[in-house]
Design a protein around this motif. Structure first.
Motif, PDB file in Angstrom:
ATOM      1  N   ALA A  81      69.756 -13.670  48.124  1.00  0.00           N
ATOM      2  CA  ALA A  81      70.192 -14.452  46.968  1.00  0.00           C
ATOM      3  C   ALA A  81      69.042 -14.694  46.004  1.00  0.00           C
ATOM      4  N   GLN A  82      67.848 -14.879  46.528  1.00  0.00           N
ATOM      5  CA  GLN A  82      66.683 -15.077  45.667  1.00  0.00           C
ATOM      6  C   GLN A  82      66.406 -13.831  44.826  1.00  0.00           C
ATOM      7  N   HIS A  83      66.530 -12.662  45.464  1.00  0.00           N
ATOM      8  CA  HIS A  83      66.318 -11.425  44.716  1.00  0.00           C
ATOM      9  C   HIS A  83      67.382 -11.250  43.624  1.00  0.00           C
ATOM     10  N   LEU A 164      61.623 -23.979  48.026  1.00  0.00           N
ATOM     11  CA  LEU A 164      61.857 -22.852  48.914  1.00  0.00           C
ATOM     12  C   LEU A 164      60.609 -22.038  49.108  1.00  0.00           C
ATOM     13  N   GLY A 165      59.712 -22.032  48.155  1.00  0.00           N
ATOM     14  CA  GLY A 165      58.408 -21.437  48.369  1.00  0.00           C
ATOM     15  C   GLY A 165      58.365 -19.946  48.258  1.00  0.00           C
ATOM     16  N   LEU A 166      59.488 -19.263  48.351  1.00  0.00           N
ATOM     17  CA  LEU A 166      59.479 -17.807  48.282  1.00  0.00           C
ATOM     18  C   LEU A 166      59.821 -17.324  46.883  1.00  0.00           C
ATOM     19  N   MET A 167      60.826 -17.933  46.257  1.00  0.00           N
ATOM     20  CA  MET A 167      61.264 -17.478  44.957  1.00  0.00           C
ATOM     21  C   MET A 167      61.615 -18.687  44.098  1.00  0.00           C
ATOM     22  N   ALA A 168      61.282 -18.582  42.854  1.00  0.00           N
ATOM     23  CA  ALA A 168      61.611 -19.670  41.944  1.00  0.00           C
ATOM     24  C   ALA A 168      63.078 -19.589  41.583  1.00  0.00           C
ATOM     25  N   ALA A 215      62.157 -10.575  33.646  1.00  0.00           N
ATOM     26  CA  ALA A 215      60.859  -9.972  33.969  1.00  0.00           C
ATOM     27  C   ALA A 215      59.801 -11.041  34.161  1.00  0.00           C
ATOM     28  N   GLU A 216      59.821 -12.079  33.325  1.00  0.00           N
ATOM     29  CA  GLU A 216      58.861 -13.175  33.469  1.00  0.00           C
ATOM     30  C   GLU A 216      59.102 -13.931  34.783  1.00  0.00           C
ATOM     31  N   GLU A 217      60.396 -14.122  35.095  1.00  0.00           N
ATOM     32  CA  GLU A 217      60.714 -14.790  36.348  1.00  0.00           C
ATOM     33  C   GLU A 217      60.231 -13.960  37.546  1.00  0.00           C
ATOM     34  N   LYS A 218      60.434 -12.626  37.437  1.00  0.00           N
ATOM     35  CA  LYS A 218      59.949 -11.758  38.518  1.00  0.00           C
ATOM     36  C   LYS A 218      58.442 -11.857  38.657  1.00  0.00           C
ATOM     37  N   GLN A 220      56.551 -14.395  37.879  1.00  0.00           N
ATOM     38  CA  GLN A 220      56.239 -15.678  38.517  1.00  0.00           C
ATOM     39  C   GLN A 220      56.534 -15.638  40.011  1.00  0.00           C
ATOM     40  N   VAL A 221      57.670 -15.022  40.347  1.00  0.00           N
ATOM     41  CA  VAL A 221      58.024 -14.902  41.762  1.00  0.00           C
ATOM     42  C   VAL A 221      56.966 -14.100  42.514  1.00  0.00           C
ATOM     43  N   GLU A 222      56.530 -12.985  41.910  1.00  0.00           N
ATOM     44  CA  GLU A 222      55.524 -12.149  42.562  1.00  0.00           C
ATOM     45  C   GLU A 222      54.216 -12.902  42.747  1.00  0.00           C
TER      46      GLU A 222
END
Length: 342
Positions: A81-83, A164-168, A215-218, A220-222
């Motif tokens: 779901a985060q992806h 959650l710490g893994l994905m924003a 893309a910006e969210e990705k 940040q997630v990365e």
């Protein structure tokens, strides 16, 4: 090395009561060595007694395996779901998956409280670390096998439930403003020709901004993922250093204990040797004394035997003389009788 054999013993020792861990591990190590499995025995000996909250998590894998498996599945769905959310396909699934993980961890936390209470341990001091470890293990695929088997030695560091710490989580789409101007009249709505030409460019820019947002969210997630991995790697490095330091400390304690055991054995042997030497001296003295008594008794017996032999000879001589006297007496009596007849 027989990995299956080792795994069976590891699973067994982490399933016993917390206070029985060391005795059970050492018993199995001794058994493995006796059976010729030296490598497996060494590897099993290296396993450390779990902390109380880690032990509680381990027991959940045995007493509530279906719930633990459900937590792992829910965490995997959360990752998916985060992806999806990071790619701009909505956050509703992310919120639902996050809620599901929270609910399952909450249920397992309550179950762990009962396990600790049954074991005579106050749960309040440990349940936060139980919860933290459950969540950290669930969202880390590398920890899934350890979580399912229930063989944690220590709690896992984790972000907790503050995030959650893994994905924003992407923010909801902005609502349209409520203070828009009323629709323009047809005449007013007719834009100049120049504005007509500019409109497609503005639409393209808007669409570009919409495309750049995921893309910006990705990105940040990365960045958050890399930061999390670096933090986890640092925690693992420190945990490894602590584990090695603990192993060295235990090895030093075992070495000292072995030296003390050997010293005690040497002391006991020396004391026993002194005791035996004193006993030998006492027995030798007693034997010498007894030998002198035997010698005196034998000398006395010899003297008595000599005296007895002399007495026997004297008795024989007396008996001979007595016989002579009896013969003389008989002769005298006969002669007397003859004289009386005359």
């Amino acid at each position: 090395m027989d990995d299956e054999l080792l795994a069976s013993h590891v699973d067994a020792i982490y399933g016993v009561a917390h206070g029985d861990f060391t005795a059970e591990r050492d018993r199995r190590v001794k058994q493995l060595r006796a059976d010729g499995h030296k490598e497996e025995a060494t590897a099993l000996k290296a396993r450390r007694k779990p902390t109380v909250p880690a032990w509680a998590v381990d027991q959940l894998a045995r007493r509530a395996p279906d719930d633990v498996a459900g937590l792992v599945a829910a965490a995997e769905e959360l990752r998916s779901a985060q992806h999806r959310a990071a790619s701009g396909r909505g956050a509703d699934g992310l919120r639902e998956a996050s809620r599901r993980v929270r609910d399952l961890v909450g249920d397992l936390r309550e179950r762990a409280g009962g396990i600790l209470t049954d074991a005579g341990v106050r749960p309040d001091a440990h349940l936060d670390e139980v919860e933290q470890t459950l969540f950290a293990a669930a969202v880390d695929p590398e920890q899934h096998a350890t979580l399912r088997r229930g063989i944690f030695e220590a709690v896992l560091p984790g972000p907790g439930f503050g995030g959650l710490g893994l994905m924003a989580m992407p923010s909801p789409a902005a609502a349209p403003p409520t203070d828009q101007a009323p629709p323009a009249s047809p005449a007013e709505a007719a834009p100049p020709v120049a504005e007509d030409r500019a409109a497609p460019a503005e639409d393209d820019a808007a669409r570009g901004s919409d495309l750049e947002r995921p893309a910006e969210e990705k990105r940040q997630v990365e960045e958050e993922r890399r930061a999390e991995e670096e933090r986890r790697a640092e925690d693992e490095r420190r945990a490894e250093e602590d584990r090695r330091a603990e192993e060295e400390r235990r090895a030093e304690e075992e070495r000292r204990a072995e030296e003390e055991r050997r010293a005690e054995e040497a002391r006991l042997r020396a004391a026993r040797r002194r005791e035996l030497m004193r006993r030998v001296d006492a027995l030798e003295a007693a034997r010498e004394k007894q030998a002198r008594r035997v010698e005196r008794a034998e000398a006395h017996a010899d003297d008595l035997r000599a005296r007895l032999a002399k007495a026997d000879a004297e008795a024989d001589e007396a008996r001979t003389d007595l016989a002579d006297y009896d013969a003389d007496l008989d002769a005298a009596r006969r002669e007397l009788a003859d004289l009386a007849d005359d």
